[in-house]
Motif scaffolding. Structure first.
Motif, mmCIF file in Angstrom:
data_model
loop_
_atom_site.group_PDB
_atom_site.id
_atom_site.type_symbol
_atom_site.label_atom_id
_atom_site.label_comp_id
_atom_site.label_asym_id
_atom_site.label_seq_id
_atom_site.Cartn_x
_atom_site.Cartn_y
_atom_site.Cartn_z
ATOM 1 N N UNK A 132 -9.101 65.684 30.007
ATOM 2 C CA UNK A 132 -10.093 64.705 30.467
ATOM 3 C C UNK A 132 -10.709 63.989 29.270
ATOM 4 N N UNK A 133 -11.150 62.759 29.496
ATOM 5 C CA UNK A 133 -11.744 61.919 28.462
ATOM 6 C C UNK A 133 -13.256 61.901 28.599
ATOM 7 N N UNK A 134 -13.960 62.070 27.477
ATOM 8 C CA UNK A 134 -15.417 62.007 27.450
ATOM 9 C C UNK A 134 -15.897 61.097 26.342
ATOM 10 N N UNK A 135 -17.139 60.637 26.461
ATOM 11 C CA UNK A 135 -17.697 59.758 25.446
ATOM 12 C C UNK A 135 -19.194 59.579 25.612
ATOM 13 N N UNK A 136 -19.718 58.573 24.928
ATOM 14 C CA UNK A 136 -21.149 58.285 24.909
ATOM 15 C C UNK A 136 -21.397 56.941 25.576
ATOM 16 N N UNK A 137 -22.329 56.920 26.523
ATOM 17 C CA UNK A 137 -22.744 55.685 27.186
ATOM 18 C C UNK A 137 -24.266 55.675 27.200
ATOM 19 N N UNK A 138 -24.860 54.631 26.651
ATOM 20 C CA UNK A 138 -26.318 54.610 26.547
ATOM 21 C C UNK A 138 -26.985 53.578 27.445
ATOM 22 N N UNK A 139 -26.188 52.846 28.214
ATOM 23 C CA UNK A 139 -26.762 51.878 29.157
ATOM 24 C C UNK A 139 -26.066 52.033 30.500
ATOM 25 N N UNK A 140 -26.710 51.598 31.565
ATOM 26 C CA UNK A 140 -26.042 51.640 32.875
ATOM 27 C C UNK A 140 -24.728 50.851 32.891
ATOM 28 N N UNK A 141 -24.683 49.746 32.147
ATOM 29 C CA UNK A 141 -23.462 48.942 32.093
ATOM 30 C C UNK A 141 -22.330 49.711 31.411
ATOM 31 N N UNK A 142 -22.651 50.429 30.347
ATOM 32 C CA UNK A 142 -21.636 51.239 29.672
ATOM 33 C C UNK A 142 -21.145 52.358 30.580
ATOM 34 N N UNK A 143 -22.049 52.976 31.300
ATOM 35 C CA UNK A 143 -21.657 54.051 32.221
ATOM 36 C C UNK A 143 -20.655 53.519 33.239
ATOM 37 N N UNK A 144 -20.960 52.381 33.832
ATOM 38 C CA UNK A 144 -20.076 51.776 34.837
ATOM 39 C C UNK A 144 -18.722 51.429 34.230
ATOM 40 N N UNK A 145 -18.731 50.761 33.073
ATOM 41 C CA UNK A 145 -17.482 50.330 32.438
ATOM 42 C C UNK A 145 -16.625 51.522 32.020
ATOM 43 N N UNK A 146 -17.253 52.533 31.426
ATOM 44 C CA UNK A 146 -16.486 53.675 30.940
ATOM 45 C C UNK A 146 -15.944 54.516 32.093
ATOM 46 N N UNK A 147 -16.718 54.650 33.136
ATOM 47 C CA UNK A 147 -16.233 55.367 34.315
ATOM 48 C C UNK A 147 -15.034 54.631 34.911
ATOM 49 N N UNK A 148 -15.115 53.311 34.964
ATOM 50 C CA UNK A 148 -14.005 52.509 35.487
ATOM 51 C C UNK A 148 -12.755 52.646 34.621
ATOM 52 N N UNK A 149 -12.930 52.858 33.319
ATOM 53 C CA UNK A 149 -11.784 53.026 32.412
ATOM 54 C C UNK A 149 -11.204 54.432 32.469
ATOM 55 N N UNK A 150 -11.854 55.363 33.164
ATOM 56 C CA UNK A 150 -11.280 56.695 33.322
ATOM 57 C C UNK A 150 -12.021 57.818 32.634
#
Length: 175
Positions: A132-150
């Motif tokens: 599984x892939x994990x990372x850092x998201x500090x804004x709601x927009x990043x959370x949405x984009x990164x979740x969409x990328x997998x």
């Protein structure tokens, strides 16, 4: 840590050169599981009471409940990421963008195009793997984009950044 009942153990892959065997550099996945799936030996003295289990119950269950998490935080890991995600027992690889940027001489500039390109290269190698892939998201927009990328696991802030934002919101003057 595993003997104390930790169920999420983090190990970092960093500065892997072309001569290194990425899988051999970290034995974290094997170290957190009992044989035959790993190399962990006896010593579950704190985990069972922490989780309200007998020693036998703990040993029978813990291999399926522990997560071995790898962090890729250095630019050299881009060259060896395919070997990293082939590490047996590795459950999650977390991309550390601040450390990655710093290893590139860009000291925390995570939005720099070269850092973003390195992160995309890591994502492209991790996503088709069983890890599984994990990372850092500090804004709601990043959370949405990164979740969409997998992305399957996200740190949505750090203690210092959350504290800083909280203080800023309390001390902001209305305009």
């Amino acid at each position: 840590m595993a003997c104390e009942g930790a169920t999420r153990l983090w190990c970092t892959w960093y500065r892997l050169s072309d001569d290194d065997d990425a899988r051999g550099r970290c034995r974290c996945p094997a170290a957190v599981r009992y044989p035959p799936r790993g190399e962990r030996l006896w010593g579950p003295f704190y985990g069972p009471p922490r989780w309200g289990l007998s020693m036998r119950e703990y040993q029978d269950r813990i291999d399926d409940e522990v997560l071995a998490i790898g962090a890729v935080e250095h630019i050299d890991a881009v060259k060896t990421i395919h070997e990293v995600v082939a590490t047996e027992g590795l459950d999650l690889v977390f991309i550390g963008p601040g450390d990655l940027a710093t290893s590139m001489g860009l000291k925390g500039r995570i939005d720099h195009p070269d850092v973003q390109a390195a992160m995309r290269a890591l994502e492209e190698a991790i996503l088709p793997s069983p890890v599984a892939l994990g990372g850092v998201a500090t804004t709601p927009e990043q959370i949405t984009a990164m979740t969409a990328r997998g992305y399957k696991a996200l740190a949505v802030g750090f203690d210092w950044s959350l504290l800083q934002r909280g203080i800023q919101s309390l001390t902001a003057r209305p305009s």
